[in-house]
Design an enzyme around this catalytic site. Structure first.
Site, PDB file in Angstrom:
ATOM      1  N   GLY A 111      57.144  19.188  48.137  1.00  0.00           N
ATOM      2  CA  GLY A 111      57.331  20.305  48.688  1.00  0.00           C
ATOM      3  C   GLY A 111      57.966  21.411  47.844  1.00  0.00           C
ATOM      4  O   GLY A 111      58.548  21.105  46.909  1.00  0.00           O
ATOM      5  N   SER A 170      65.292  29.549  51.159  1.00  0.00           N
ATOM      6  CA  SER A 170      66.063  30.717  51.786  1.00  0.00           C
ATOM      7  C   SER A 170      66.862  30.075  52.705  1.00  0.00           C
ATOM      8  O   SER A 170      67.943  30.628  52.800  1.00  0.00           O
ATOM      9  CB  SER A 170      65.160  31.865  52.225  1.00  0.00           C
ATOM     10  OG  SER A 170      64.160  31.489  52.895  1.00  0.00           O
ATOM     11  N   THR A 209      60.610  29.890  53.238  1.00  0.00           N
ATOM     12  CA  THR A 209      60.558  28.632  53.110  1.00  0.00           C
ATOM     13  C   THR A 209      61.983  28.190  53.026  1.00  0.00           C
ATOM     14  O   THR A 209      63.022  28.546  52.843  1.00  0.00           O
ATOM     15  CB  THR A 209      60.161  28.102  51.927  1.00  0.00           C
ATOM     16  OG1 THR A 209      58.629  28.345  51.676  1.00  0.00           O
ATOM     17  CG2 THR A 209      59.939  26.619  51.773  1.00  0.00           C
ATOM     18  N   LYS A 233      53.603  23.727  53.165  1.00  0.00           N
ATOM     19  CA  LYS A 233      54.345  23.739  51.780  1.00  0.00           C
ATOM     20  C   LYS A 233      54.892  22.107  51.620  1.00  0.00           C
ATOM     21  O   LYS A 233      55.655  22.089  50.789  1.00  0.00           O
ATOM     22  CB  LYS A 233      55.710  24.597  52.016  1.00  0.00           C
ATOM     23  CG  LYS A 233      55.265  26.108  52.257  1.00  0.00           C
ATOM     24  CD  LYS A 233      56.426  26.799  52.899  1.00  0.00           C
ATOM     25  CE  LYS A 233      56.129  27.979  53.522  1.00  0.00           C
ATOM     26  NZ  LYS A 233      57.126  28.597  53.987  1.00  0.00           N
TER      27      LYS A 233
END
Length: 183
Positions: free
Chosen positions: A57, A136, A13, A45
């Protein structure tokens, strides 16, 4: 033994949100990775809540994020859409509840005038510049969004989209399958 000794680290994500010119936009990529393997490319998401007035989110462990999302939605209903009170209630529960505090996720929650980051450590952070990114690839998307906000005439949706694409070009745990919602 730690949890990571039994399970591969889940990385996934990039979520990016901004408020600009009265528009609130939140987007995320769709990649779900387990260890070094892409498991799914079209995960959604980003969600609309409370009569389409709130966007949220998440990044982190998906099951954990869905648990928190459900809990936040309950808080939002209880507080009749009052974003601040619902977020504070969620953060308190997340920090103090034995089950919830083990959940590994982060959430971005926003309405048309406010963006908040909520974490399991009890943090509630409202960025000064109405730009936020987590996950990430969050640092890449955040850098891109800040540069585009400052040095371009792009609208809010275009900034989020381009920032996520830039993150996807750099972060191996982020892809170009985007979900973008706007208020």
């Amino acid at each position: 033994m730690s949890r990571s000794s039994f399970y591969p680290e889940i990385r996934s994500t990039t979520v990016c949100g901004i408020i600009k010119d009265g528009k609130a936009v939140l987007g995320a990529d769709g990649q779900m990775s387990l260890g070094h393997t892409v498991m799914k490319q079209t995960t959604k998401k980003v969600r609309r809540l409370y009569n389409n007035t709130v966007l949220t989110g998440f990044a982190g462990a998906t099951a954990d994020a869905f648990t928190l999302l459900q809990r936040f939605e309950e808080k939002l209903e209880t507080q009749r859409g009052n974003l601040d009170r619902a977020v504070i209630d969620l953060a308190k529960d997340w920090r103090t509840d034995r089950y919830l505090r083990r959940l590994e996720a982060m959430m971005v929650i926003m309405n048309s005038s406010k963006i908040l980051l909520v974490s399991g450590t009890g943090d509630i952070i409202e960025p000064d510049d109405n730009i936020i990114a987590i996950g990430s690839g969050g640092s890449y998307a955040l850098s891109a969004a800040r540069a585009l906000m400052k040095h371009s005439d792009l609208d809010a949706r275009s900034i989020v989209q381009e920032s996520l694409h830039i993150a996807a070009d750099i972060c191996i745990y982020t892809n170009h399958q985007l979900t973008i919602e706007e208020l």
